[in-house]
Design a protein around this motif. Structure first.
Motif, mmCIF file in Angstrom:
data_model
loop_
_atom_site.group_PDB
_atom_site.id
_atom_site.type_symbol
_atom_site.label_atom_id
_atom_site.label_comp_id
_atom_site.label_asym_id
_atom_site.label_seq_id
_atom_site.Cartn_x
_atom_site.Cartn_y
_atom_site.Cartn_z
ATOM 1 N N SER A 90 33.903 -25.841 -19.426
ATOM 2 C CA SER A 90 32.623 -26.495 -19.974
ATOM 3 C C SER A 90 31.598 -25.236 -19.936
ATOM 4 C CB SER A 90 32.034 -27.381 -19.065
ATOM 5 O OG SER A 90 32.850 -28.576 -18.885
ATOM 6 N N GLU A 93 25.239 -25.688 -23.278
ATOM 7 C CA GLU A 93 24.483 -25.773 -24.768
ATOM 8 C C GLU A 93 23.116 -26.508 -24.786
ATOM 9 O OE1 GLU A 93 26.036 -28.791 -27.348
ATOM 10 O OE2 GLU A 93 27.657 -29.263 -25.907
ATOM 11 N N GLU A 122 24.855 -27.639 -30.080
ATOM 12 C CA GLU A 122 26.263 -26.862 -30.641
ATOM 13 C C GLU A 122 27.443 -27.620 -31.023
ATOM 14 O OE1 GLU A 122 24.387 -25.660 -28.071
ATOM 15 O OE2 GLU A 122 23.705 -23.803 -28.606
ATOM 16 N N SER A 123 27.571 -28.681 -29.967
ATOM 17 C CA SER A 123 28.607 -29.833 -30.472
ATOM 18 C C SER A 123 28.202 -30.747 -31.588
ATOM 19 C CB SER A 123 29.302 -30.278 -29.217
ATOM 20 O OG SER A 123 28.020 -31.147 -28.611
ATOM 21 N N GLU A 124 27.089 -30.707 -32.112
ATOM 22 C CA GLU A 124 26.666 -31.475 -33.102
ATOM 23 C C GLU A 124 27.078 -33.016 -33.013
ATOM 24 O OE1 GLU A 124 27.655 -29.968 -37.027
ATOM 25 O OE2 GLU A 124 26.409 -28.194 -36.834
ATOM 26 N N ARG A 125 26.349 -33.724 -31.751
ATOM 27 C CA ARG A 125 26.738 -34.933 -31.346
ATOM 28 C C ARG A 125 25.532 -35.486 -30.702
ATOM 29 N NH1 ARG A 125 29.704 -36.123 -26.312
ATOM 30 N NH2 ARG A 125 29.461 -34.341 -25.023
#
Length: 156
Positions: A90, A93, A122-125
């Motif tokens: 992990s 972000e 960063e993970s676009e969620r």
């Protein structure tokens, strides 16, 4: 022509200001009527919630109540979600607090004008978020199981 050029420059400056480094201090404000649910004792006379106050309340480590190997850690405007059994380590972000998800997300259902979302850049969620002094709840919709999920974390 000069007037439209000035507007163009202003837009560029605004775009640059929005791309500040996550570790810099900044004050974010959310409209309670269209962006987010105010936390206890955080409503101002103008009906806004100060996202910096929410950010301060999030700081530290939160562990899942039912599965202690899953945790969320907040440092400034950065977050790290750790879960046992997930490939790769992990990393932190950037995150933001919002009333709507700006990403092509299929895990967010039933968003109302008072829903507060944790958006992971960063993970676009996005995750629905509910916060008290000792409990952080992240929830959404699992497209694999076609069911809602809710993960409750306790402040450490």
């Amino acid at each position: 022509m000069k007037k439209s050029f000035g507007v163009y420059i202003l837009l560029i400056l605004l775009m640059c200001a929005c791309n500040e480094k996550a570790s810099e201090k900044r004050v974010n404000t959310l409209e309670t009527t269209s962006e987010a649910t105010p936390l206890k004792n955080s409503e101002t006379p103008t009906g806004k919630v100060n996202a910096t106050q929410i950010q301060k309340q999030l700081q530290g480590v939160w562990k899942e109540a039912e599965y202690p190997f899953r945790k969320v850690e907040f440092k400034d405007w950065m977050v790290k979600l750790t879960e046992e059994g997930v490939s790769g380590s992990s990393t932190f972000e950037t995150y933001a607090l919002a009333g709507s998800c700006r990403f092509a997300n299929t895990n967010i259902k039933d968003v109302t004008p008072t829903t507060l979302l944790l958006t992971l850049t960063e993970s676009e969620r996005c995750e629905k978020m509910n916060l008290t002094d000792t409990t952080l709840t992240l929830s959404g919709f699992n497209t694999s199981s076609n069911a809602n999920y809710e993960i409750v974390y306790l402040k450490q």
